[in-house]
Motif scaffolding. Structure first.
Motif, PDB file in Angstrom:
ATOM      1  N   ILE A   1       0.831  -1.297  -0.021  1.00 54.19           N
ATOM      2  CA  ILE A   1       0.062  -0.072  -0.136  1.00 54.19           C
ATOM      3  C   ILE A   1       0.817   1.346  -0.051  1.00 54.19           C
ATOM      4  N   ILE A   2       1.948   1.080   0.748  1.00 57.29           N
ATOM      5  CA  ILE A   2       2.787   2.262   0.680  1.00 57.29           C
ATOM      6  C   ILE A   2       3.385   2.522  -0.497  1.00 57.29           C
ATOM      7  N   LYS A   3       3.826   1.622  -1.105  1.00 59.69           N
ATOM      8  CA  LYS A   3       4.529   1.931  -2.613  1.00 59.69           C
ATOM      9  C   LYS A   3       3.307   2.185  -3.617  1.00 59.69           C
ATOM     10  N   MET A   4       2.073   2.184  -3.437  1.00 63.50           N
ATOM     11  CA  MET A   4       1.180   2.569  -4.413  1.00 63.50           C
ATOM     12  C   MET A   4       1.309   4.142  -4.614  1.00 63.50           C
TER      13      MET A   4
ATOM     14  N   SER B   1      -3.142   7.799  -4.472  1.00 61.71           N
ATOM     15  CA  SER B   1      -3.467   7.879  -3.203  1.00 61.71           C
ATOM     16  C   SER B   1      -5.109   7.312  -2.818  1.00 61.71           C
TER      17      SER B   1
ATOM     18  N   ARG C   1      -4.416   3.620  -2.810  1.00 56.21           N
ATOM     19  CA  ARG C   1      -3.994   3.397  -1.214  1.00 56.21           C
ATOM     20  C   ARG C   1      -5.049   3.364  -0.215  1.00 56.21           C
ATOM     21  N   LYS C   2      -5.986   4.480  -0.444  1.00 60.36           N
ATOM     22  CA  LYS C   2      -7.041   4.336   0.810  1.00 60.36           C
ATOM     23  C   LYS C   2      -8.050   3.236   0.498  1.00 60.36           C
TER      24      LYS C   2
ATOM     25  N   THR D   1      -7.620   0.409  -0.715  1.00 61.72           N
ATOM     26  CA  THR D   1      -7.115  -0.818  -0.624  1.00 61.72           C
ATOM     27  C   THR D   1      -6.980  -1.014   1.143  1.00 61.72           C
ATOM     28  N   LEU D   2      -6.357   0.076   1.878  1.00 63.84           N
ATOM     29  CA  LEU D   2      -6.254   0.050   3.087  1.00 63.84           C
ATOM     30  C   LEU D   2      -7.660  -0.302   3.863  1.00 63.84           C
TER      31      LEU D   2
END
Length: 320
Positions: A226-229, A232, A235-236, A238-239
């Protein structure tokens, strides 16, 4: 010197020892509402997945196994303590108490392995998404969940049979809301008590820490991805698919490990606090799992709120 042992034919469920009798009614009503939440929520999940054919896919099959486990656990544990506070019926037969102890620890262990299957599902979906349709199928999930139900079975049978060899020379009062290994073992005497205690802790740590090790690896790997995505929004999104699992996993594992370790190292705290912690990690997740895992999925949310909205293709576990 020969100890004077008496044959125990039944146990008495104590519940919360510090609870005043004037609160028995409200507490029993609260526990009954919790049981209703467990029953209604988890039966809804099972019925919904069976009824809606488009939900019969790997993710929701895992949900069904978790729902069945939670429903069974609530049914095994709560009716007796509700009866104790509602009808002043706190008597459990000797073998009935050991039977309840078996299901308490067995179902808790099964939950641990089902959480492992859920973590595996998320790990493959997010870390190697192109392989997800091949690796995670209905048959694969059914086999994995079958192992989740089977692996703890001989271990928990062994724990119960080992505890049955003890000699009980103390009181027959179970200082708990249901029969568990620690409460039953505390009423026994003899040198074998320590051996039974250590053996049970080792088995408990295996059924807890072995799945937890992979769960931690999975979610750490997911967080790295997720950090490597670069997106933004991605990322949100997926998290958000993993946050509920992380929360419920912490709620399941942290208090449980604390109680077991505290019993071994001799850490003492209020009996009422101990009982509350055990209820927290056992009953509360069973009541909130339907909301955390299912009612926030896109598929079920659309059905409940919009009725006529077309079903989402992926639901909560949409691949990024």
């Amino acid at each position: 010197m020969t100890a004077n042992f008496t044959k125990i034919t039944s146990f008495f469920i104590l519940g919360f020892p510090g609870l005043s009798s004037q609160y028995y009614g409200p507490v029993s009503a609260l526990l009954f509402l919790i049981y209703l939440a467990i029953a209604i929520g988890n039966i809804f999940i099972l019925a919904f997945v069976v009824y809606e054919k488009y939900l019969q896919k790997p993710t929701y099959l895992v949900f069904c196994h978790l729902a069945l486990n939670d429903l069974t656990f609530g049914t095994v544990t709560l009716p007796k303590i509700i009866s104790k506070y509602w009808f002043d019926d706190s008597v459990v037969s000797f073998y009935g108490c050991f039977t309840q102890m078996f299901f308490v620890h067995y179902l808790g262990s099964v939950t641990s392995f089902i959480l492992l299957v859920m973590a595996l599902d998320r790990f493959i979906a997010i870390c190697i998404p192109l392989r997800y349709p091949v690796l995670i199928t209905n048959n694969t999930v059914s086999v994995l969940c079958g192992f989740a139900w089977f692996i703890p079975l001989p271990l928990m049978i062994g724990i119960v049979l080992h505890a049955l060899t003890l000699s009980f020379c103390k009181s027959n009062v179970i200082a708990q809301c249901y029969c568990d290994h620690i409460s039953i073992r505390s009423q026994a005497c003899g040198e074998d008590v320590y051996i039974v205690a250590v053996t049970s802790v080792y088995i408990a740590m295996f059924t807890l820490l072995a799945p937890l090790a992979f769960i931690l690896f999975s979610y750490i790997s997911i967080i790295v991805v997720i950090i490597k995505m670069s997106n933004s929004a991605g990322r949100k999104k997926t998290l958000s698919t993993c946050t509920p699992q992380i929360l419920i996993t912490c709620l399941f594992y942290l208090p449980r490990c604390f109680v077991y370790v505290a019993a071994v190292v001799g850490f003492s705290f209020s009996l009422d606090v101990r009982i509350l912690l055990i209820l927290l990690y056992s009953v509360f997740p069973a009541a909130v799992n339907p909301g955390i895992y299912c009612f926030k999925t896109q598929d079920i949310k659309e059905f409940v709120t919009l009725k006529t909205a077309p079903p989402s293709q992926f639901g909560l576990y949409a691949q990024p």
